[in-house]
Design an enzyme around this catalytic site. Structure first.
Site, PDB file in Angstrom:
ATOM      1  N   SER A 101       0.884  -1.153   0.119  1.00 41.03           N
ATOM      2  CA  SER A 101       0.054  -0.082  -0.023  1.00 41.03           C
ATOM      3  C   SER A 101       0.909   1.257  -0.012  1.00 41.03           C
ATOM      4  CB  SER A 101      -0.992  -0.049   1.086  1.00 41.03           C
ATOM      5  OG  SER A 101      -1.971   0.822   1.294  1.00 41.03           O
ATOM      6  N   ASP A 240      -2.771   6.239  -3.270  1.00 37.59           N
ATOM      7  CA  ASP A 240      -1.415   5.510  -2.762  1.00 37.59           C
ATOM      8  C   ASP A 240      -0.933   4.502  -3.551  1.00 37.59           C
ATOM      9  OD1 ASP A 240      -3.381   3.788  -2.531  1.00 37.59           O
ATOM     10  OD2 ASP A 240      -2.922   3.061  -0.412  1.00 37.59           O
ATOM     11  N   ASP A 242      -1.121   1.348  -3.969  1.00 37.92           N
ATOM     12  CA  ASP A 242      -1.923   0.486  -4.505  1.00 37.92           C
ATOM     13  C   ASP A 242      -3.258   0.775  -5.031  1.00 37.92           C
ATOM     14  OD1 ASP A 242      -2.959   0.671  -1.898  1.00 37.92           O
ATOM     15  OD2 ASP A 242      -3.506  -1.681  -1.965  1.00 37.92           O
ATOM     16  N   ASP A 244      -6.022   1.993  -3.421  1.00 44.54           N
ATOM     17  CA  ASP A 244      -7.432   1.812  -2.951  1.00 44.54           C
ATOM     18  C   ASP A 244      -7.573   3.124  -1.925  1.00 44.54           C
ATOM     19  OD1 ASP A 244      -5.536   1.570  -0.669  1.00 44.54           O
ATOM     20  OD2 ASP A 244      -6.153  -0.511   0.032  1.00 44.54           O
TER      21      ASP A 244
END
Length: 448
Positions: A101, A240, A242, A244
């Site tokens: 992340s 961010d 990733d 999400d």
């Protein structure tokens, strides 16, 4: 059974340090495959962000799943919510995301999605951990899993993102800066917004495997702020690593966080009779959000910190909208998990429908001052003992006494990083930053 590996968002840590190693990922893939294969032949999708270690862990997980007799579909670099979406549409039994992340490139991790595109429940994670204690075996040669690569995965997800706002909403005339954090949205988000008509410029869209989240993205908004002001853009959107979570910047460079985004989407959907119940926030959600929703007559509930807990409360209540101040926003009317691109599109669509800039949309929404201080923990610290310390409890109690009924303290260990997070929130006349730093200093003294 106490889970040894799974935290609030999968398994995460420093690459090369157990359990974020190639041999563990091999065994993890096998263990998950064993759990899935109990119900017959299974298929799993694997996607990843742009970290260099993703290549290694992708191969290890693929090998472990194959040894357990599970077929694998490889997606390559994809945002986490894109993997959730494709897991559903390909009718797969599970999806695997290789990502840490918003963490730096030296970290990595794994999180899982169910066949419905939601986080795995605790029971399945416990069964996977039980399998990890068993010796790795290989199914018969004619039962080994096969692997294929899905080359059109980005295009499928791009079309999905565009479909989450009405066809009549065009972004023509909007100047938008996208910060992709050198992460998984770098080849997705630009296409989504350009195909919808926006004039797009980019920050953080040239990943090299080592620069993910490096002074860019939703956790480092200074680069986006400067780019928006320099370009005279209407707004900036930061994801961010990733994809999400999302953070916005208005035309004047002011930051718009997850609480602001939740307020805007809730107000719009409530006004149009489409909210479908109340809103779920977390223990970190600002007092101002709760007050604004209450004034609108919209129920509000706090969950534990972590988007999986937000989703659990949404499902329990039959509601659709929830999220975190950090920018994980779950728009349950179109997506099953936090989705940075989809959440940003909901706000941009409101701007287009109402014909006003982002700052105007937020006029009248007042948040209580809030200060957050992160204290980094040594790897060998006993978190439970630290949080149970009488000295620390006295420190928190002293600050709470100063705040009275005009503020609150939240002290919690992070579920994804070796940190203790200290949050103090209160009325404007209170020195919330100084009070948060006082508790943080007491934590550091206990660690010394």
């Amino acid at each position: 059974m106490t889970r040894r590996y799974f935290g609030t968002d999968g398994i995460r840590g420093t690459v090369g340090e157990y359990p974020i190693t190639a041999d563990f990922m091999l065994k993890l893939g096998w263990a998950m495959g064993r759990v899935l294969a109990r119900d017959g032949r299974a298929k799993v999708l694997i996607g990843k962000d742009t970290r260099i270690s993703g290549y290694m862990f992708e191969s290890a997980l693929e090998a472990g799943l194959s040894a357990a007799g599970v077929d694998v579909s490889l997606l390559g670099p994809m945002p986490t919510p894109g993997i959730a979406y494709l897991t559903r549409t390909f009718r797969a039994d599970a999806g695997i995301v290789i990502s840490a992340s918003h963490n730096p490139f030296a970290d990595n991790g794994v999180k899982f999605f169910s066949a419905e595109g939601t986080k795995l429940d605790d029971g399945i994670e416990t069964r996977i951990e039980e399998e990890l204690d068993k010796p790795l075996t290989t199914v018969a040669n004619d039962a080994l899993g096969k692997a294929v690569r899905i080359n059109d995965a980005p295009g499928r997800y791009i079309e999905f993102c565009k479909s989450t706002i009405p066809d009549r909403v065009s972004l023509h005339g909007l100047k938008i800066v996208l910060d992709c954090a050198h992460g998984a949205t770098y080849h997705i988000a630009p296409s989504v917004f350009r195909e919808l008509g926006a004039d797009v410029s980019l920050v953080g869209a040239t990943p090299d495997g080592l620069n993910i989240n490096q002074q860019v993205g939703s956790t480092h908004p200074a680069s986006l702020r400067a780019a928006v002001i320099g370009a005279g853009a209407d707004l900036g959107i930061a994801f961010d690593g990733d994809g999400d979570r999302v953070l916005l910047v208005d035309a004047d460079g002011r930051e718009v966080d997850g609480d602001d985004i939740l307020y805007l989407i809730a107000r719009d959907r409530h006004a149009r009779g489409e909210l479908g119940g109340g809103v779920v926030g977390t223990l970190m959600s600002n007092f101002g959000l709760a007050a604004a929703l209450e004034e609108m007559g919209v129920p509000f509930e706090r969950a534990q910190v972590g988007d999986r807990y937000v989703t659990e409360r949404l499902e329990a209540n039959g509601w659709q909208l929830g999220g975190e101040s950090s920018g994980h926003i779950v728009c349950g009317h179109v997506q099953t998990t936090g989705d940075g691109i989809v959440s940003a599109l909901q706000v941009v669509a409101i701007m287009v429908r109402e014909g006003v800039p982002l700052a105007r949309l937020l006029e009248g929404f007042e948040k209580a001052p809030q200060a957050l201080v992160n204290v980094r923990l040594p790897s060998d610290v006993d978190r439970a003992a630290l949080m149970a310390s009488d000295d620390l409890k006295r420190s928190v109690a002293a600050v709470e006494a100063e705040l009275g009924d005009e503020g609150r303290v939240l002290l919690r260990p992070s579920g994804t990083e070796p940190l203790v997070r200290v949050m103090v929130e209160g009325r404007p006349h209170l020195d919330v930053a100084g009070l948060a730093q006082r508790i943080a200093s007491d934590v550091e003294t206990l660690l010394a």
